[in-house]
Motif scaffolding. Structure first.
Motif, PDB file in Angstrom:
ATOM      1  N   VAL A  87      25.522  58.124 -13.772  1.00  0.00           N
ATOM      2  CA  VAL A  87      25.816  57.475 -15.050  1.00  0.00           C
ATOM      3  C   VAL A  87      27.017  57.543 -15.558  1.00  0.00           C
ATOM      4  N   ALA A  88      27.643  58.946 -15.491  1.00  0.00           N
ATOM      5  CA  ALA A  88      29.066  59.095 -16.194  1.00  0.00           C
ATOM      6  C   ALA A  88      30.080  58.512 -15.505  1.00  0.00           C
ATOM      7  N   ALA A  89      29.888  58.283 -14.153  1.00  0.00           N
ATOM      8  CA  ALA A  89      30.718  57.401 -13.431  1.00  0.00           C
ATOM      9  C   ALA A  89      30.758  55.838 -13.841  1.00  0.00           C
ATOM     10  N   VAL A  90      29.790  55.414 -13.947  1.00  0.00           N
ATOM     11  CA  VAL A  90      29.530  54.039 -14.366  1.00  0.00           C
ATOM     12  C   VAL A  90      30.386  53.997 -15.672  1.00  0.00           C
ATOM     13  N   ARG A  91      30.050  54.873 -16.739  1.00  0.00           N
ATOM     14  CA  ARG A  91      30.660  54.863 -18.027  1.00  0.00           C
ATOM     15  C   ARG A  91      32.129  54.969 -18.010  1.00  0.00           C
ATOM     16  N   ASP A  92      32.680  55.986 -17.049  1.00  0.00           N
ATOM     17  CA  ASP A  92      34.003  56.240 -16.787  1.00  0.00           C
ATOM     18  C   ASP A  92      34.695  54.732 -16.439  1.00  0.00           C
ATOM     19  N   ALA A  93      33.921  54.131 -15.562  1.00  0.00           N
ATOM     20  CA  ALA A  93      34.621  52.624 -14.966  1.00  0.00           C
ATOM     21  C   ALA A  93      34.478  51.640 -16.155  1.00  0.00           C
ATOM     22  N   GLY A  94      34.161  51.838 -17.097  1.00  0.00           N
ATOM     23  CA  GLY A  94      34.169  50.994 -18.375  1.00  0.00           C
ATOM     24  C   GLY A  94      32.884  49.805 -18.381  1.00  0.00           C
ATOM     25  N   ALA A  95      31.731  50.368 -17.721  1.00  0.00           N
ATOM     26  CA  ALA A  95      30.661  49.746 -17.540  1.00  0.00           C
ATOM     27  C   ALA A  95      29.542  50.352 -18.311  1.00  0.00           C
ATOM     28  N   GLU A  96      28.492  49.419 -18.627  1.00  0.00           N
ATOM     29  CA  GLU A  96      27.156  49.914 -19.386  1.00  0.00           C
ATOM     30  C   GLU A  96      26.120  50.119 -18.059  1.00  0.00           C
ATOM     31  N   PRO A  97      25.706  51.281 -17.956  1.00  0.00           N
ATOM     32  CA  PRO A  97      24.581  51.613 -17.139  1.00  0.00           C
ATOM     33  C   PRO A  97      23.292  51.161 -17.580  1.00  0.00           C
ATOM     34  N   VAL A  98      22.631  50.697 -16.736  1.00  0.00           N
ATOM     35  CA  VAL A  98      21.122  50.344 -16.888  1.00  0.00           C
ATOM     36  C   VAL A  98      20.210  50.677 -15.818  1.00  0.00           C
ATOM     37  N   LEU A  99      19.405  51.367 -16.183  1.00  0.00           N
ATOM     38  CA  LEU A  99      18.271  52.025 -15.287  1.00  0.00           C
ATOM     39  C   LEU A  99      16.665  51.204 -15.175  1.00  0.00           C
ATOM     40  N   VAL A 100      16.512  50.601 -13.852  1.00  0.00           N
ATOM     41  CA  VAL A 100      15.565  50.134 -13.923  1.00  0.00           C
ATOM     42  C   VAL A 100      14.397  50.727 -13.006  1.00  0.00           C
ATOM     43  N   ARG A 101      13.270  51.009 -13.159  1.00  0.00           N
ATOM     44  CA  ARG A 101      12.106  52.008 -12.848  1.00  0.00           C
ATOM     45  C   ARG A 101      11.516  51.098 -11.557  1.00  0.00           C
ATOM     46  N   GLY A 102      11.663  51.828 -10.459  1.00  0.00           N
ATOM     47  CA  GLY A 102      10.940  51.630  -9.102  1.00  0.00           C
ATOM     48  C   GLY A 102       9.774  52.559  -8.813  1.00  0.00           C
ATOM     49  N   ASN A 103       9.129  52.131  -7.758  1.00  0.00           N
ATOM     50  CA  ASN A 103       7.806  52.946  -7.812  1.00  0.00           C
ATOM     51  C   ASN A 103       7.987  54.445  -7.278  1.00  0.00           C
ATOM     52  N   HIS A 104       9.280  54.840  -6.974  1.00  0.00           N
ATOM     53  CA  HIS A 104       9.411  56.216  -6.690  1.00  0.00           C
ATOM     54  C   HIS A 104       9.897  56.944  -8.006  1.00  0.00           C
ATOM     55  N   ASP A 105      10.077  56.140  -9.133  1.00  0.00           N
ATOM     56  CA  ASP A 105      10.686  56.795 -10.465  1.00  0.00           C
ATOM     57  C   ASP A 105       9.873  57.316 -11.459  1.00  0.00           C
ATOM     58  N   ARG A 106       8.748  57.954 -10.983  1.00  0.00           N
ATOM     59  CA  ARG A 106       7.734  58.290 -11.801  1.00  0.00           C
ATOM     60  C   ARG A 106       8.326  59.442 -12.913  1.00  0.00           C
ATOM     61  N   GLN A 107       9.577  60.135 -12.368  1.00  0.00           N
ATOM     62  CA  GLN A 107      10.001  61.046 -13.316  1.00  0.00           C
ATOM     63  C   GLN A 107      11.186  60.855 -13.823  1.00  0.00           C
ATOM     64  N   LEU A 108      11.693  59.521 -13.787  1.00  0.00           N
ATOM     65  CA  LEU A 108      12.964  59.090 -14.303  1.00  0.00           C
ATOM     66  C   LEU A 108      13.199  59.126 -15.703  1.00  0.00           C
ATOM     67  N   ASP A 109      11.981  58.545 -16.444  1.00  0.00           N
ATOM     68  CA  ASP A 109      12.260  58.768 -17.865  1.00  0.00           C
ATOM     69  C   ASP A 109      12.440  60.087 -18.523  1.00  0.00           C
ATOM     70  N   ARG A 110      11.672  61.132 -17.682  1.00  0.00           N
ATOM     71  CA  ARG A 110      12.007  62.430 -18.182  1.00  0.00           C
ATOM     72  C   ARG A 110      13.127  63.175 -18.020  1.00  0.00           C
ATOM     73  N   VAL A 111      13.917  62.658 -17.040  1.00  0.00           N
ATOM     74  CA  VAL A 111      15.168  63.298 -16.699  1.00  0.00           C
ATOM     75  C   VAL A 111      16.318  62.550 -16.975  1.00  0.00           C
ATOM     76  N   ALA A 112      16.290  61.281 -17.145  1.00  0.00           N
ATOM     77  CA  ALA A 112      17.328  60.329 -17.282  1.00  0.00           C
ATOM     78  C   ALA A 112      17.940  60.235 -18.955  1.00  0.00           C
ATOM     79  N   SER A 113      19.205  60.274 -19.032  1.00  0.00           N
ATOM     80  CA  SER A 113      19.925  60.112 -20.244  1.00  0.00           C
ATOM     81  C   SER A 113      19.982  58.631 -21.053  1.00  0.00           C
ATOM     82  N   GLU A 114      19.575  57.796 -20.039  1.00  0.00           N
ATOM     83  CA  GLU A 114      19.535  56.409 -20.417  1.00  0.00           C
ATOM     84  C   GLU A 114      18.070  55.901 -20.787  1.00  0.00           C
TER      85      GLU A 114
END
Length: 232
Positions: A87-114
């Motif tokens: 996420v930091a690398a995307v922001r450092d590149a001047g872009a907005e990061p967008v996270l989309v949930r997949g079937n593996h991402d059951r814990q993504l909401d819990r650990v993501a800063s976005e």
């Protein structure tokens, strides 16, 4: 530019109409979950290749199209740190990061800063979702991952993008290869619709494989799978 246009990068796609870079199936933590006795340098490899794509396209938005994480359950601290670094690398590149949930991402909401989305609709009408289920958002085009397509040519596997011009409800579908290099991929040469896990593949024979040869800096476009079954 037409919304149907796209530019293929190394395991990713750039959508000029939206100034957006999309990658899928990063599977952070796949190396951590492997029973290997040598370091796989997953984080460095991911950051280096993502950085190269951002340098090439200079996108306004970078969408991670599902299966950002590998494990369904626990997310070890090193994997959380890898996610933060991406996420930091995307922001450092001047872009907005967008996270989309997949079937593996059951814990993504819990650990993501976005924020984490089931799907992300771009201004052109393109919808980015993971592709493991029917999309909840209607789009003029869908960009998905999930199946990890590779094309086998003369015994060698090449990660490939699959493009179906009117594949799902009469609109185009772009299926991306896995961004992680640790996934072996699924050879699509002889596959039919029922062989794909994604419900967005209804007529596999109309999908064109597209391979990016980064060493030669060229993009190779192949006839649709229905024709390739007879020649490869």
């Amino acid at each position: 530019m037409s919304r149907s246009e796209f530019v293929v990068g190394d395991r990713g796609v750039y959508l000029p109409a939206d100034d957006a870079l999309v990658v899928a199936d990063v599977h952070l933590g796949r190396a951590h979950a492997s029973n290997v006795e040598f370091p796989l340098n997953e984080r460095r490899d991911t950051l280096d290749r993502l950085g190269t794509l951002c340098d090439r396209f200079d996108p306004e938005t970078v969408v991670l199209a599902g299966d950002v994480l590998h494990r369904f359950d626990a997310v070890p601290v090193p994997v959380r740190e890898s996610l933060d670094a991406v996420v930091a690398a995307v922001r450092d590149a001047g872009a907005e990061p967008v996270l989309v949930r997949g079937n593996h991402d059951r814990q993504l909401d819990r650990v993501a800063s976005e924020p984490v989305h089931d799907a992300h609709r771009l201004d052109s009408g393109t919808v980015v979702c993971h592709g493991h289920e029917e999309p909840a958002v209607t789009g003029d085009r869908y960009v998905v991952g999930h199946d990890h397509p590779v094309l086998e040519v003369e015994g060698k596997r090449h990660p490939c993008l699959l493009y179906g011009p009117d594949a799902y409800d009469g609109v185009p579908v772009v299926m991306l290869p896995s961004f992680t290099t640790l996934a072996p991929g699924v050879v699509v040469n002889g596959m039919r619709a029922g062989d794909f896990d994604s419900p967005l593949v209804r007529r596999a024979g109309g999908f064109h494989p597209v391979v990016r040869d980064s060493d030669a800096a060229e993009t190779l476009r192949f006839p649709p799978l229905g024709e390739l079954r007879r020649v490869l």
